[in-house]
Scaffold this motif. Sequence first.
Motif, PDB file in Angstrom:
ATOM      1  N   ALA A  20       0.830  -1.204   0.000  1.00  0.00           N
ATOM      2  CA  ALA A  20       0.000   0.000   0.000  1.00  0.00           C
ATOM      3  C   ALA A  20       0.868   1.259   0.000  1.00  0.00           C
ATOM      4  CB  ALA A  20      -0.930  -0.003   1.202  1.00  0.00           C
ATOM      5  N   LYS A  21       1.972   1.214   0.731  1.00  0.00           N
ATOM      6  CA  LYS A  21       2.860   2.382   0.816  1.00  0.00           C
ATOM      7  C   LYS A  21       3.502   2.703  -0.530  1.00  0.00           C
ATOM      8  CE  LYS A  21       4.675   4.062   4.915  1.00  0.00           C
ATOM      9  NZ  LYS A  21       5.748   4.246   5.870  1.00  0.00           N
ATOM     10  N   ARG A  22       3.657   1.670  -1.361  1.00  0.00           N
ATOM     11  CA  ARG A  22       4.289   1.904  -2.666  1.00  0.00           C
ATOM     12  C   ARG A  22       3.286   2.365  -3.727  1.00  0.00           C
ATOM     13  NH1 ARG A  22       7.642  -2.458  -0.802  1.00  0.00           N
ATOM     14  NH2 ARG A  22       6.161  -4.024  -1.504  1.00  0.00           N
ATOM     15  N   LEU A  23       1.996   2.255  -3.454  1.00  0.00           N
ATOM     16  CA  LEU A  23       0.984   2.603  -4.460  1.00  0.00           C
ATOM     17  C   LEU A  23       1.125   4.030  -4.999  1.00  0.00           C
ATOM     18  CD1 LEU A  23      -2.353   0.895  -3.294  1.00  0.00           C
ATOM     19  CD2 LEU A  23      -0.649   0.084  -4.903  1.00  0.00           C
ATOM     20  N   PRO A  24       1.297   5.043  -4.117  1.00  0.00           N
ATOM     21  CA  PRO A  24       1.405   6.400  -4.649  1.00  0.00           C
ATOM     22  C   PRO A  24       2.595   6.570  -5.589  1.00  0.00           C
ATOM     23  CG  PRO A  24       1.035   6.440  -2.286  1.00  0.00           C
ATOM     24  CD  PRO A  24       1.311   5.014  -2.658  1.00  0.00           C
TER      25      PRO A  24
END
Length: 212
Positions: free
Chosen positions: A11-15
């Motif tokens: 999730a942290k890498r999504l942006p």
Amino acid sequence: MDQNKIPQATAKRLPLYYRFLNNLNQQGKKRVSSKELSEAVKVDSATIRRDFSYFGALGKKGYGYNVEYLLGFFRSTLDQHEVTEVALIGVGNLGTAFLHYNFMKNNNIRITTAFDADTEKVGTDIGGVPVYDIHHLEEKLDDIKVAILTVPAVEAQVITDKLVEKGISGILNFTPARISVPKHIRVHHIDLAVELQALVYFLKHYSLDKPE
Ligand code: ATP
């Protein structure tokens, strides 16, 4: 899909993925390989493939990933269809820089309200954002659920308590203070001085291999 199934590290890498794919899309690119992605976002391609498999994007050999499909997924997952409003508390040097920084360039998050205790700053408009008196936090915070904290460290906890009382959900804390919040509130802490110190320490003690 059930977003709770996505691991937090993914999730942290999504942006990061989203920003790069958005740029590709604007350049008219239809597909991207995991190798290309990997080089651009500096995440190894095995991790990218695993991350993408969580949201049903399976790259095809020799084709890669469909940019539009991925963007559609990221838009809905990152709530890009609606603007998230953010409040900034403490319009000092760092806070002012954030107000001038164009967050909207790559995502739908926008600082819409700022607060300060300094009467010289209250009532001004910085980067298009009105600065209100911190004493009016109660009425001016409205329904805003996210706050950026750029006040002096000694003020951090008092302000945090007020934000919590007002129903904030997340705080991005740029002060060196470790703030306490109830369990249901998320705090992300970014201490620039500590990050810089860590980088300098790593440079000194853990050298990276130089290319041949
Ligand atoms: P500057 O040079 O403008 O003072 P700075 O980043 O060095 O910037 P700090 O002392 O870190 O200044 O304060 C950051 C900002 O937080 C300042 O604009 C200050 O007026 C504001 N501030 C201080 N106390 C509070 C408070 N209790 N509530 C809201 N804002 C505050």
